[in-house]
Design an enzyme around this catalytic site. Structure first.
Site, PDB file in Angstrom:
ATOM      1  N   HIS A 106      36.092  47.555  37.323  1.00 29.71           N
ATOM      2  CA  HIS A 106      35.127  46.752  36.346  1.00 29.71           C
ATOM      3  C   HIS A 106      34.123  47.606  35.810  1.00 29.71           C
ATOM      4  O   HIS A 106      33.546  48.473  36.588  1.00 29.71           O
ATOM      5  CB  HIS A 106      34.713  45.622  37.412  1.00 29.71           C
ATOM      6  CG  HIS A 106      33.971  44.640  36.507  1.00 29.71           C
ATOM      7  ND1 HIS A 106      32.553  44.753  35.849  1.00 29.71           N
ATOM      8  CD2 HIS A 106      34.257  43.348  36.216  1.00 29.71           C
ATOM      9  CE1 HIS A 106      32.264  43.636  35.461  1.00 29.71           C
ATOM     10  NE2 HIS A 106      33.213  42.481  35.535  1.00 29.71           N
ATOM     11  N   GLU A 175      38.000  43.555  28.943  1.00 26.02           N
ATOM     12  CA  GLU A 175      36.625  42.948  29.036  1.00 26.02           C
ATOM     13  C   GLU A 175      35.842  43.995  28.086  1.00 26.02           C
ATOM     14  O   GLU A 175      35.518  45.179  28.775  1.00 26.02           O
ATOM     15  CB  GLU A 175      36.198  43.105  30.544  1.00 26.02           C
ATOM     16  CG  GLU A 175      36.803  42.040  31.385  1.00 26.02           C
ATOM     17  CD  GLU A 175      35.920  41.467  32.652  1.00 26.02           C
ATOM     18  OE1 GLU A 175      35.739  40.152  32.523  1.00 26.02           O
ATOM     19  OE2 GLU A 175      35.473  42.325  32.948  1.00 26.02           O
TER      20      GLU A 175
HETATM   21  P1  PGA Z   1      30.892  36.953  32.316  1.00 24.63           P
HETATM   22  O1  PGA Z   1      31.500  38.133  33.109  1.00 24.63           O
HETATM   23  O2  PGA Z   1      31.968  35.823  32.077  1.00 24.63           O
HETATM   24  O3  PGA Z   1      29.875  36.466  32.995  1.00 24.63           O
HETATM   25  O4  PGA Z   1      30.634  37.607  30.956  1.00 24.63           O
HETATM   26  C1  PGA Z   1      32.716  38.366  33.165  1.00 24.63           C
HETATM   27  C2  PGA Z   1      33.175  39.713  33.980  1.00 24.63           C
HETATM   28  O5  PGA Z   1      32.243  40.467  34.023  1.00 24.63           O
HETATM   29  O6  PGA Z   1      34.099  39.646  34.608  1.00 24.63           O
END
Ligand code: PGA
Length: 258
Positions: A106, A175
């Site tokens: 992440h 992401e």
């Molecule tokens: P968010 O986070 O939906 O709050 O943007 C997603 C993540 O960091 O996995």
């Protein structure tokens, strides 16, 4: 809205909750009880659901959800079974407490120092422990502006994933870092291109017959999720902020995967 892999096999979409460092035992027990009844009312949910709470809350959720089809995951893992690593949690411990998934790579962990090299070790060990990996990749805003997105994603994939891995156990979560928790999401045509790129890159590098499962993560909520429906390449979502309320989370899932 099931996705279809390259081999023509239908893949069930997957929606994953990432609670990050939020919630208490009481809140998570309430969440689990509500969520359990909401899921039972909707037996035909057309997607798999995974909840990744902080480690302290996994057993709370497991005690309520163990009879449901909902899976649990950790948010990170160490690459050894046990040892002198203060504050760390091993993949073996996640399995022991009832997890079948783990988020690795992440951007919030990369920001704290996780390199591709370290991430590779974590993935390697988690796979040995038979966990399913939710492998996060994504570019910063500065990299996006410099048109480096594909280069960054290619490096993150190539320098971390190895051909010898059981690739069926690796889910990719794209992401964009500039989208996490900001309310900003990429435009649909741009996202479609990126998803195609990730899937093809995976196939080309690892000579797989099927395309990987790729999720989108970054500011997904009940109002904007509809914007993703034109992108058939999206196999599900990794949801942070909007996954903490059982009602909001189940509504997102119900409305999207009707
Ligand atoms: P968010 O986070 O939906 O709050 O943007 C997603 C993540 O960091 O996995």
């Amino acid at each position: 809205m099931a996705s279809v892999s390259n081999s023509g096999v239908s893949i069930k979409p997957i929606v994953i909750a990432n609670w990050k460092m939020h919630s208490s035992r009481r809140e998570s027990r309430n969440f689990a009880n509500n969520f359990y009844s909401l899921v039972s009312e909707n037996k035909k949910l057309a997607c798999d659901i995974v909840i990744c709470p902080p480690v302290t809350l996994i057993s709370e959720l497991r005690d309520v959800l163990y009879e449901s089809a909902i899976s649990l995951g950790g948010q990170d893992n160490h690459y050894e079974v046990s040892g002198p690593y203060t504050g760390d949690i091993s993949a073996t411990m996640l399995v022991d407490v009832g997890c079948s998934y783990v988020i690795i790579g992440h951007s919030e962990n990369r920001r704290e120092g996780d390199t591709n090299q370290l991430i590779k070790k974590k993935i390697n060990f988690a796979l040995n422990q038979k966990l399913n990996i939710i492998f996060c990749i994504g570019e910063t805003l500065a990299e996006k502006i410099k048109h480096k997105t594909f280069l960054i994603l290619r490096n993150q994939i190539k320098n971390t994933i190895q051909k010898k891995y059981d690739l069926n156990k690796i889910i990719i979560a794209y992401e964009p870092i500039w989208s996490i928790g900001t309310g900003k999401i990429p435009k649909a045509p741009e996202l479609k291109k990126t998803f195609k790129f990730i899937k093809n890159e995976f196939k080309k590098n690892f000579k797989t017959k099927t395309l990987p499962v790729v999720l989108y993560g970054g500011s997904v909520n009940g109002s904007n999720i509809v914007l993703f429906s034109s992108i058939s390449e999206i196999d599900g979502f990794l949801i942070g902020g909007a996954s903490k309320s059982s009602k909001k989370f189940i509504d997102i899932i119900k409305n999207y995967y009707k």
